[in-house]
Scaffold this active site. Structure first.
Site: not given
Ligand code: AP5
Ligand code: MG
Length: 208
Positions: A13, A88, A122, A152, A163
């Site tokens: 994402k 979410r 990552r 992270r 997660r």
């Molecule tokens: P990346 O692009 O970083 O993936 P992502 O989908 O953004 O994954 P996240 O881990 O950031 O998602 P998340 O939803 O758990 O975290 P968030 O920060 O939102 O890609 C991942 C890796 O793969 C990278 O190394 C990248 O280079 C690689 N990659 C990407 N595309 C690729 C491809 N096509 N091929 C190969 N490699 C690839 O949330 C974190 C925490 O915050 C949550 O757990 C929660 O506690 C809190 N939080 C955030 N938002 C909310 C909400 N709305 N409600 C409640 N709690 C929330």
């Molecule tokens: Mg992300």
């Protein structure tokens, strides 16, 4: 243009949102990034959110909804925005529906076994938040701003497993929620970042 990127942790994402928001000149709103900034700055919100994030649980809906309501009032949102990691839960989606229309929801579909592999490699920039994968980028500093990269805290394997379970329980139901509203498009996220982006741009060009 108002978009949502939906998908499990590690689906790509953030990687896609960074480029697609730049392409259309719209704001990239990552609630995860916003929360991590609050934690770094040791604000009251950051202190309250840290425990949830470290355990891989969701931060309470009312905190997130309040944060998003304020964020979309900012000047850079005037041409639209792209939500990455929000909504979410059904409660967040209902709250969003009451404050902003959405043009399209892109569901980035990646098989569960690929997610751990992606997250374990990552690396994130401490300065601008750009994400990298160790297999594609082996330097210690960000190519955009030169700041050091970090891993992270919530990318530890046991937290990642939680997660993913939390995603399946609380966020996956949004797929049928947005399907029912006729807003959902699914892309195959298990390909190169460039191939995934081409599909997303082909779907969203029609909205310009
Ligand atoms: P990346 O692009 O970083 O993936 P992502 O989908 O953004 O994954 P996240 O881990 O950031 O998602 P998340 O939803 O758990 O975290 P968030 O920060 O939102 O890609 C991942 C890796 O793969 C990278 O190394 C990248 O280079 C690689 N990659 C990407 N595309 C690729 C491809 N096509 N091929 C190969 N490699 C690839 O949330 C974190 C925490 O915050 C949550 O757990 C929660 O506690 C809190 N939080 C955030 N938002 C909310 C909400 N709305 N409600 C409640 N709690 C929330
Ligand atoms: Mg992300």
């Amino acid at each position: 243009m108002k978009l949502i990127f939906l998908g499990p942790p590690g689906a790509g994402k953030g990687t896609q949102a960074e480029k697609v928001s730049e392409h259309y000149g719209i704001a990239h709103i990552s609630t995860g990034e916003m929360l991590r900034r609050e934690i770094r700055e040791e604000t009251p919100l950051g202190k309250a959110a840290k425990g949830y994030i470290d355990r891989g649980e969701l931060v309470p809906d009312e905190v997130i909804i309040g944060m998003v309501k304020n964020r979309i009032q900012e000047a850079d949102c005037s041409q639209g925005y792209l939500f990455d990691g929000f909504p979410r839960t059904i409660a967040q989606a209902d709250a969003l529906a009451a404050i902003s229309p959405i043009d399209m929801v892109i569901n980035i579909d990646v098989p569960a076994e690929r997610l751990i592999e992606r997250i374990s490699g990552r690396r994130m920039c401490t300065g601008c938040g750009t994400g990298y994968h160790a297999s594609m980028y082996d330097k210690d500093a960000c190519e955009k701003c030169g700041s050091p990269l970090f891993i992270r805290d919530d990318d530890k394997p046991e937290t990642v497993r939680n997660r993913i379970a939390v995603y399946e329980r609380q966020t996956q139901p949004l797929i049928t929620y947005y399907e029912a509203k006729g807003l959902l498009k699914t892309v195959d996220g298990d390909r190169t970042p460039e191939a995934v982006r081409a599909d997303i741009l082909a779907l969203t060009e029609k909205l310009v």
